[in-house]
Design a protein around this motif. Structure first.
Motif, short mmCIF file in Angstrom:
data_model
loop_
_atom_site.label_atom_id
_atom_site.label_comp_id
_atom_site.label_asym_id
_atom_site.label_seq_id
_atom_site.Cartn_x
_atom_site.Cartn_y
_atom_site.Cartn_z
N THR A 1 0.83 -1.21 0.00
CA THR A 1 0.00 0.00 0.00
C THR A 1 0.87 1.26 0.00
N VAL A 2 1.92 1.25 0.82
CA VAL A 2 2.82 2.41 0.87
C VAL A 2 3.47 2.63 -0.50
N VAL A 3 3.92 1.54 -1.12
CA VAL A 3 4.55 1.65 -2.44
C VAL A 3 3.58 2.22 -3.46
N LEU A 4 2.34 1.72 -3.43
CA LEU A 4 1.34 2.21 -4.39
C LEU A 4 1.03 3.68 -4.16
N VAL A 5 0.92 4.08 -2.90
CA VAL A 5 0.63 5.49 -2.60
C VAL A 5 1.76 6.37 -3.12
#
Length: 321
Positions: A29-33
């Motif tokens: 999720t952090v990478v996608l954000v």
């Protein structure tokens, strides 16, 4: 948490799996954000630039750009995790030498002991390599080019022992340590631990530098790393107790393993000759005793090994049966 029964080990594995899934999902999720936010910033600048040239693109273009940014980020993230695992395996083996090419006294005795124990536990005989460090080390690992998470039992693991482990132990004590490592192989702990370690590596990839954090994403990475370490510790402590129990039954001599653990603990305290933080952080390795350093080998919930007294207590109870 002392879950040492078969049901307790299942509970440990379940807790570790739940923690790992949560950490991996959080890391992705952090990478996608990060990727989508970067894509939105880029699209904003691109829209302004195109505005000067009176070019108007369909509105659907920019969501596609954001999606491509997210996809590319995930691919690069997975590649970085894979590279970290392979690098960790290579680091574990780079100083080692095949047992037959070392100056270890009576290497044939070690070879025969491993062959005999492997037949007893019905696993292929693994190759043995020796690390020249004086610090006691014994672990089982995969080769760098082996699959990250193998789906078959074709890949043969490697057992590594250090000169500092071989020297202080008697023949029966060394056999007990080797039985412990073969128990890890029989229990498929290499594959299982790799599955648990991948989310930790993913979280640590978000925080490449130790110390202070520079943005909210690194803060998230540190938090996820701590959670992942707890999951690794819960799982690994149970596997160590299971391997101790299997080694005691395999050799029929729980006292030999207990004595070996006591000797190695004393030797490790007396000979802190190597900075073992790399060993402690290395992927897909389960050591006979916790290595010196921070991180996964620290005390408490994040410890990868049960307290020595807990292990000795279990072995004493097996000897009394």
């Amino acid at each position: 948490m002392r879950l040492t029964t078969p049901g307790g080990l299942i509970t440990r594995a379940t807790l570790a799996a739940a923690t790992s899934v949560a950490v991996l999902a959080g890391s992705l999720t952090v990478v996608l954000v990060i990727a989508i936010t970067s894509g939105m910033v880029f699209s904003a600048y691109a829209s302004d630039l195109l505005g000067f040239t009176h070019i108007t693109l369909p509105s659907v273009v920019w969501p596609v750009v954001w999606s491509l940014c997210g996809l590319c980020a995930i691919v690069l993230f997975i590649r970085s995790i894979t590279s970290a695992v392979r690098t960790g395996r290579a680091d574990l083996l780079h100083r080692t030498t095949p047992l037959s090419k070392t100056a270890v006294d009576e290497p044939s005795n070690i070879e025969s002991a491993v062959g005999r124990l492997a037949r007893q536990i019905d696993v292929p005989k693994p190759p043995i390599r020796v690390d020249p460090t004086a610090t006691p080390l014994a672990f089982t690992t995969s080769r760098p080019d082996d699959p990250i998470v193998r789906t078959s039992h074709d890949a043969t693991p490697v057992i590594v022992v250090s000169e500092g482990l071989i020297e202080p132990l008697s023949e029966s004590e060394l056999s007990a340590v080797l039985a412990h490592e073969l128990a890890h192989i029989s229990n498929d702990d290499r594959r299982l631990l790799t599955v648990v370690l991948v989310p930790l590596i993913a979280a640590e990839t978000l925080t490449p530098d130790e110390g202070s954090t520079s943005n909210v994403f690194e803060v998230c990475g540190h938090i996820l790393s701590v959670i992942a370490l707890i999951g690794v510790g819960v799982f690994s402590r149970g596997r160590e107790l299971a391997a101790d129990r299997a080694a005691a039954k395999l050799t029929g001599d729980p006292a030999a393993l207990a004595t070996a653990l006591e000797k190695l603990d004393e030797a490790a305290s007396a000979k802190p000759t190597a900075d073992l933080r790399d060993h402690a952080r290395s992927t897909n390795a389960i050591t006979i005793l916790p290595t010196v350093g921070d991180g996964p080998t620290s005390t408490g919930l994040r410890s990868t090994h049960p307290p020595l007294e807990t292990r000795l207590e279990q072995l004493r109870s097996l000897a009394a049966d």
